[in-house]
Scaffold this active site. Structure first.
Site: not given
Length: 291
Positions: A90, A139, A240-243
């Site tokens: 993603h 993913d 968020q931002g760690d994906s």
């Protein structure tokens, strides 16, 4: 790291936790606001702390270039070898022009140049062919660099994959680590320095029961190729931002990656655990597609 030590790490420190979070990938708000994803409440590596600079040499920052030509933090990722980065599908889905990305190895403080950074252009991207945006199955993606990393330096080293003999889910209660530059307060900005936090794994059955509860507004199933982890009362988490970043046991050159940061419902907001792509299900695909 020998087999006994590896197994000791896996079975270390069982913590009983039934972790409590709108379901979306863990991209930063700047990416979500671009129109590809709906904006959700931001959060962070929750309850974490700054790591010793370059003590996680496998961690990379995947950065996106804005219309003005400025690169900014988008996702995490991990080094597999000098040419290949492991990431979440993603994080790269829908991108036709890979020149908007760069991979930075040896990064610690996003706003300070240490001289150890290796800024690498991206040559190509391979998403898992069965990635399902709706369910978040498979993913996982590989990012191929335009030039090889220098892995002779201490600040850039590959992470270890689980041995092929690990044909099991990591037991519930095992404590593993997640790292990244995700935001550090609700509605806040990303962290300038690399953070990490230790989080206990919970079973697939317990995680699935939470996410498919009939009271859920949008139930979402947990598949065998996913891994869940969350802390008591939701006080530790990725966000968020760690994906795309690593979920691992051990540290430094001995670290073994168990998962890839994938999705969750909110962040550290009660009993909803974070959900990770489980590496052991994808070892053949990874090995077949290494460059």
């Amino acid at each position: 790291m020998n087999k006994i030590v590896i197994l000791a790490l896996l079975y270390f420190a069982c913590i009983h936790a039934v972790p409590q979070r709108m379901v979306l990938p863990r991209l930063p708000a700047s990416v979500i606001l671009s129109g590809k994803y709906q904006l959700i409440p931001e959060d962070k590596i929750v309850g974490g702390k700054e790591v010793v600079p370059n003590s996680l040499p496998f961690q990379i920052s995947l950065q996106r270039k804005s219309a003005s030509g400025i690169f900014s933090q988008s996702c995490g990722g991990s080094i597999l070898n000098e040419n290949t980065i492991l990431d979440a599908a993603h994080c790269v889905d829908g991108v036709a022009d890979v020149s908007i990305f760069r991979v930075v190895a040896g990064e610690h403080d996003l706003f300070q140049v240490s001289g150890l950074e290796q800024n690498m252009d991206v040559n190509n991207i391979l998403m898992h062919p069965d990635y399902n945006k709706k369910t978040s199955e498979n993913d996982i993606a590989l990012i191929y660099l335009a030039a090889p990393l220098d892995l002779s330096v201490p600040s850039a080293k590959p992470i270890n994959m689980p041995p092929a003999t690990w044909e099991f889910d990591p037991p519930a209660g095992i404590v593993a680590t997640v790292s990244g530059w995700g935001t550090t307060s609700s509605g806040g900005s990303i962290s300038n320095v690399l953070l990490s936090v230790d989080i206990p794994i919970i079973s697939d059955d317990a995680c699935n029961a939470i996410y498919t509860d009939e009271s859920e507004p949008k139930p979402k199933a947990i598949y065998e190729s996913m891994l869940c982890a969350g802390g008591p009362n939701g006080n530790v988490d990725s966000c968020q931002g760690d994906s795309g970043g690593p979920f691992f046991i051990g540290t430094g050159t001995n670290a073994i990656q168990l998962g890839v940061v994938s999705w969750g419902r909110g962040c550290a907001t009660g009993h909803y655990p974070g959900v990770y792509t489980q590496i052991s299900y994808f070892l053949d695909w990874i090995n077949e597609n290494l460059h």
